[in-house]
Design a protein around this motif. Structure first.
Motif, PDB file in Angstrom:
ATOM      1  N   ASP A   1       0.743  -0.995  -0.014  1.00 46.42           N
ATOM      2  CA  ASP A   1      -0.011   0.065  -0.102  1.00 46.42           C
ATOM      3  C   ASP A   1       0.708   1.218   0.276  1.00 46.42           C
ATOM      4  OD1 ASP A   1      -2.205  -1.282   0.036  1.00 46.42           O
ATOM      5  OD2 ASP A   1      -2.785  -1.265   2.079  1.00 46.42           O
ATOM      6  N   GLU A   2       1.811   1.336   0.562  1.00 51.54           N
ATOM      7  CA  GLU A   2       2.871   2.278   0.494  1.00 51.54           C
ATOM      8  C   GLU A   2       3.899   2.693  -0.718  1.00 51.54           C
ATOM      9  OE1 GLU A   2       2.452   4.448   3.026  1.00 51.54           O
ATOM     10  OE2 GLU A   2       1.028   2.895   3.871  1.00 51.54           O
TER      11      GLU A   2
ATOM     12  N   ASP B   1      10.690   3.532  -5.405  1.00 57.02           N
ATOM     13  CA  ASP B   1      10.343   3.623  -3.922  1.00 57.02           C
ATOM     14  C   ASP B   1      11.194   2.598  -3.112  1.00 57.02           C
ATOM     15  OD1 ASP B   1       8.918   5.355  -4.286  1.00 57.02           O
ATOM     16  OD2 ASP B   1       6.792   4.383  -4.334  1.00 57.02           O
TER      17      ASP B   1
ATOM     18  N   VAL C   1       9.726   5.150   1.528  1.00 55.94           N
ATOM     19  CA  VAL C   1       8.273   5.168   1.755  1.00 55.94           C
ATOM     20  C   VAL C   1       7.744   4.602   3.164  1.00 55.94           C
ATOM     21  CG1 VAL C   1       7.457   5.260  -0.777  1.00 55.94           C
ATOM     22  CG2 VAL C   1       7.786   2.976   0.423  1.00 55.94           C
ATOM     23  N   SER C   2       8.590   3.705   3.629  1.00 55.61           N
ATOM     24  CA  SER C   2       8.460   3.301   5.087  1.00 55.61           C
ATOM     25  C   SER C   2       9.474   2.744   5.823  1.00 55.61           C
ATOM     26  CB  SER C   2       7.430   2.249   4.956  1.00 55.61           C
ATOM     27  OG  SER C   2       6.912   1.742   6.152  1.00 55.61           O
TER      28      SER C   2
ATOM     29  N   HIS D   1       6.263   7.312   7.008  1.00 56.53           N
ATOM     30  CA  HIS D   1       5.403   6.271   7.298  1.00 56.53           C
ATOM     31  C   HIS D   1       6.361   5.162   8.032  1.00 56.53           C
ATOM     32  CE1 HIS D   1       3.482   2.318   6.882  1.00 56.53           C
ATOM     33  NE2 HIS D   1       2.252   2.911   7.052  1.00 56.53           N
TER      34      HIS D   1
END
Ligand code: NAD
Ligand code: ZN
Length: 361
Positions: free
Chosen positions: A28-29, A35, A97-98, A139
């Protein structure tokens, strides 16, 4: 009177085997092939089956964490720079992204701290305190592999800095997602399991006996304490599930209350003598009969049941200078003492009292 408006973890997964859903959560991220995700994982897992299950793909970065010492601001800054250098070479300088923190309280705190420092300039020591963080973090996802600290639920990341041990407390610190998989805490060495578990038990005793308690904190604290009793006095077959929930609920309880005398003394032991949080709490709690008579009595039953022996006489060779530093550290924790004694705590928390408690350890 102003009431605390506190943030909680918005998304969570609980259940045996739920670690395997990390891949879906990360999907989802991820948006483009540039990324990447940063995994910060306690190196105790390096040669264990869990290492093979970490869902890295493409440009993801995996860093094994050294938690020999509890997290320092210098370590957080070095990790952040390592991620930034990698991003420059591999992702046009874009942030991950996380950030995924996997491990005990130390690793969970490092995950939070790096996620914060990637978007806030100037080094982590300048953000030790309350609500000093300016920008939302990257995130971040927390996955405990030992239970008790409540770090998965809390709005702080505890760091030892150049002049203090203090958390970066902010709404941005809170994890965006946690995954609580009781499978992951199986096989933790017995002593460490006990010390970290007792962190949770002690949080509950301090919160429930404190002046800051309200029904919200009591609801979580009482349930968490019941679960601790089942785990540490009864060897319940679902102990891993229970301890994991006790830790989370203990963290929720503390969010609306406060810890007390044990944590204040333990911070001194940790800052001056380098004791880790869990064992430091146990050493301090064992001399607090006058503060928490029933809690200490049950704690000793738990120690006996699990054959735990604590080090004794630890302060007898301490220099006067170090003793004074420890007393200063402990007495500086105003909210903790106010939780013990109420607003007039300063009359009660004298250097003599603290010295006598430290001398008994
Ligand atoms: P820890 O993270 O330091 O880990 C303790 C030991 O257990 C380490 O050697 C680690 O490698 C090992 N370990 C972890 N998972 C394991 C597994 N599955 N199998 C085998 N070994 C494993 O210990 P902790 O007690 O969880 O955390 C203490 C830290 O948490 C301290 O730095 C303390 O300041 C912090 N803390 C934070 C909060 C918060 O709200 N942020 C609250 C309380 C404590
Ligand atoms: Zn604690």
């Amino acid at each position: 009177m102003k009431f605390r408006n506190f943030k909680t973890v918005p998304k969570m997964i609980f259940g045996r085997g739920s670690f395997d859903q990390l891949d879906d959560v990360l999907a989802d991220e991820r948006n483009s092939s540039d990324d990447f995700v940063v995994f910060l994982v306690d190196e105790v897992h390096k040669d264990k089956p869990l290492a093979q299950r970490i869902p890295t793909i493409g440009k993801d970065m995996l860093i094994w964490l050294d938690v020999t010492d509890e997290p320092k601001t210098t370590y957080v800054d070095a990790l952040t720079e390592q991620v930034q250098a990698y991003a420059k070479d591999n992702a046009n300088g874009n942030n991950p992204v996380s950030v995924v923190g996997i491990g005990g309280g130390s690793s969970l705190d490092l995950g939070k701290a790096v996620a914060l420092m990637l978007t806030n300039e100037g080094g982590s020591a300048s953000y030790q305190g309350w609500d000093l963080i300016k920008n939302p973090a990257v995130h971040h996802i927390g996955i405990p592999t030992i239970s008790g600290t409540g770090a998965e639920a809390s709005r702080t990341t505890v760091l030892t800095g150049p002049d203090k041990k203090l958390g970066m407390n902010s709404d941005y610190t809170v994890y965006d997602q946690i995954i609580m998989d009781p499978d992951l805490i199986q096989g933790v060495p017995k002593d460490q399991w006990f010390y970290t578990g007792m962190d949770c038990y002690i949080h509950n005793i301090e919160a429930l006996n404190g002046t800051y308690i309200n029904e919200f904190a009591r609801a979580f604290g009482e349930k968490s304490l019941d679960l601790c009793n089942e785990v540490f006095l009864q060897d319940h077959p679902d102990s891993d599930e229970k301890l994991m929930m006790a830790s989370y609920m203990g963290g929720q309880s503390i969010a609306y209350s406060q810890v007390g005398a044990c944590h204040a003394l333990s911070y001194g032991l940790s800052y001056v003598m380098g004791y880790h949080h869990g064992i430091g709490n146990c050493i301090a709690f064992d001399v607090l009969d006058d503060f928490y008579p029933e809690g200490v009595k049950v704690f000793r039953e738990m120690m006996k049941k699990h054959n735990i022996t604590l080090p004794k006489g630890i302060t007898k060779d301490l220099s006067e200078e170090d003793m004074e530093k420890m007393i200063r550290t402990a007495s500086g924790l105003a909210p903790l003492w106010e939780n013990v004694y109420g607003p007039s705590w300063k009359e009660k928390v004298t250097p003599e009292l603290l010295r006598s408690l430290y001398s008994k350890m």
